[in-house]
Enzyme design. Structure first.
Site, PDB file in Angstrom:
ATOM      1  N   SER A 116       0.843  -1.190   0.000  1.00  0.00           N
ATOM      2  CA  SER A 116       0.000   0.000   0.000  1.00  0.00           C
ATOM      3  C   SER A 116       0.883   1.246   0.000  1.00  0.00           C
ATOM      4  O   SER A 116       1.704   1.419  -0.881  1.00  0.00           O
ATOM      5  CB  SER A 116      -0.976  -0.050   1.187  1.00  0.00           C
ATOM      6  OG  SER A 116      -1.988   0.920   1.054  1.00  0.00           O
ATOM      7  N   GLU A 215      -2.047  -2.446  -7.976  1.00  0.00           N
ATOM      8  CA  GLU A 215      -3.216  -2.810  -7.169  1.00  0.00           C
ATOM      9  C   GLU A 215      -3.690  -1.542  -6.475  1.00  0.00           C
ATOM     10  O   GLU A 215      -2.953  -0.568  -6.382  1.00  0.00           O
ATOM     11  CB  GLU A 215      -2.862  -3.895  -6.143  1.00  0.00           C
ATOM     12  CG  GLU A 215      -1.773  -3.517  -5.136  1.00  0.00           C
ATOM     13  CD  GLU A 215      -2.287  -2.720  -3.945  1.00  0.00           C
ATOM     14  OE1 GLU A 215      -3.475  -2.860  -3.599  1.00  0.00           O
ATOM     15  OE2 GLU A 215      -1.517  -1.939  -3.363  1.00  0.00           O
ATOM     16  N   HIS A 282      -5.115  -5.407  -1.531  1.00  0.00           N
ATOM     17  CA  HIS A 282      -5.879  -5.134  -0.314  1.00  0.00           C
ATOM     18  C   HIS A 282      -7.031  -6.108  -0.074  1.00  0.00           C
ATOM     19  O   HIS A 282      -7.775  -5.945   0.889  1.00  0.00           O
ATOM     20  CB  HIS A 282      -6.448  -3.710  -0.362  1.00  0.00           C
ATOM     21  CG  HIS A 282      -5.442  -2.625  -0.202  1.00  0.00           C
ATOM     22  ND1 HIS A 282      -4.566  -2.267  -1.200  1.00  0.00           N
ATOM     23  CD2 HIS A 282      -5.163  -1.806   0.854  1.00  0.00           C
ATOM     24  CE1 HIS A 282      -3.800  -1.268  -0.783  1.00  0.00           C
ATOM     25  NE2 HIS A 282      -4.150  -0.977   0.461  1.00  0.00           N
TER      26      HIS A 282
END
Length: 311
Positions: A116, A215, A282
């Protein structure tokens, strides 16, 4: 076999008895979730130590910038610390990467794990030390999202030197995103928002000949369109070898255009192989992959195979 890039620095694999420092370079974290991560790491024979400022809070940041940078630099400078595991993402890593002591990183390379917002940290370490990293769950562990298979995947990436193979899953939302072909190159990337936010900074890597991993979470299709269009217009995607598409979680909005529509249209025109449906990101069942090492993306076998980040 995957040919290796001799310029890449692969830190030593973690071994039972090694100390790992748990740091929070981005957003504030939960002691309860970190306690579960400590339990997991201890079960692998590691010695997890929570950094002094890991539970600090300053709004959406895990404490002031100098505190977060201090924990990172303490980890990189301490010869007893053999790995650095981020507790979570959120936001804030970009604010501290310029304060990292890259000389210390180069003197004693250590494996750094996270995902992330941690993409910004791993980009900086790639730029400053050519350090391969591990894109996987943080130490603020959630069993409901990262079950046993997720734990086994992280363990393998941190503590073994075997290549990592991730297979596309038909149940993943991005599974229909595919352009046939086979690509070989260094796997770089991670969170799409952080990749786009690196445009114009020293940390956006040269993606020529690379396999780009993307992502994201809670980004509606038009924002994903905007980020990919920005990357294309900036020339950042020129010369790509291929694209590995992970999980785009909770990205639906009220428009008819879906995230699959956007990814297919924006990536389909690049003229390179694209493989969607990879359980990286995630979403539930998140798997771990090295970043900064050589990879083979093969749409025929629906697999992404990556050389280890550790040696």
């Amino acid at each position: 076999m995957i040919s290796e890039d001799p310029t890449v620095v692969r830190p030593p694999a973690l071994r039972p008895g090694d100390t790992v420092l748990l740091v929070s370079p981005s957003g504030p974290t939960s002691p309860e979730r970190v306690a579960r991560g400590v339990e997991l790491l201890t079960g692998w024979g590691l010695r997890p130590v929570v950094a002094p400022n890991a539970y600090a809070r300053q709004g959406y940041l895990a404490g002031a910038d100098d505190l977060r940078a201090a924990d990172l630099n303490a980890a990189f400078a301490d010869p007893q610390v053999r790995g650095v595991i981020c507790t979570r993402g959120g936001y804030g890593a970009q604010r501290v990467v310029d304060a990292i002591d890259m000389d210390a990183v180069r003197r004693d390379p250590k494996v750094v794990a996270g995902f992330s917002d941690i993409t910004a940290l791993q980009f900086a370490l790639w730029r400053g030390a050519r350090l391969a990293g591990v894109h996987g769950p943080g130490a603020a562990w959630r069993d409901e999202r990262t079950p046993l298979r997720s734990a086994e995947s992280l363990h393998a990436a941190l503590m073994t030197t075997e290549p990592v193979t991730v297979t596309a899953v038909a149940g993943e939302e991005t599974y229909p995103v595919r352009v046939p072909g086979r690509a070989t190159g260094t796997l770089l990337g991670g969170n799409l928002c952080m990749i786009a936010a690196s445009i114009g900074t020293p940390d956006l890597p040269d993606l020529t000949g690379a396999v780009l991993l993307i992502e994201d979470v809670q980004e509606p299709p038009y924002k994903v369109d905007r980020m990919l269009t920005h990357l294309r217009r900036a020339g950042a995607l020129d010369g790509l070898a291929g694209v590995a598409v992970g999980q785009f979680t909770d990205c639906a909005d009220g428009w008819d255009t879906t995230i699959v529509d956007v990814l297919g249209e924006r990536l389909g025109g690049l003229g390179v192989p694209v493989l969607g449906g990879l359980p990286i990101g995630h979403g539930p069942g998140q798997l771990t992959v090295p970043v900064g090492t050589r990879a083979i993306l093969d749409t025929g076998t629906a697999t992404l195979t990556v050389s280890p980040a550790v040696a």
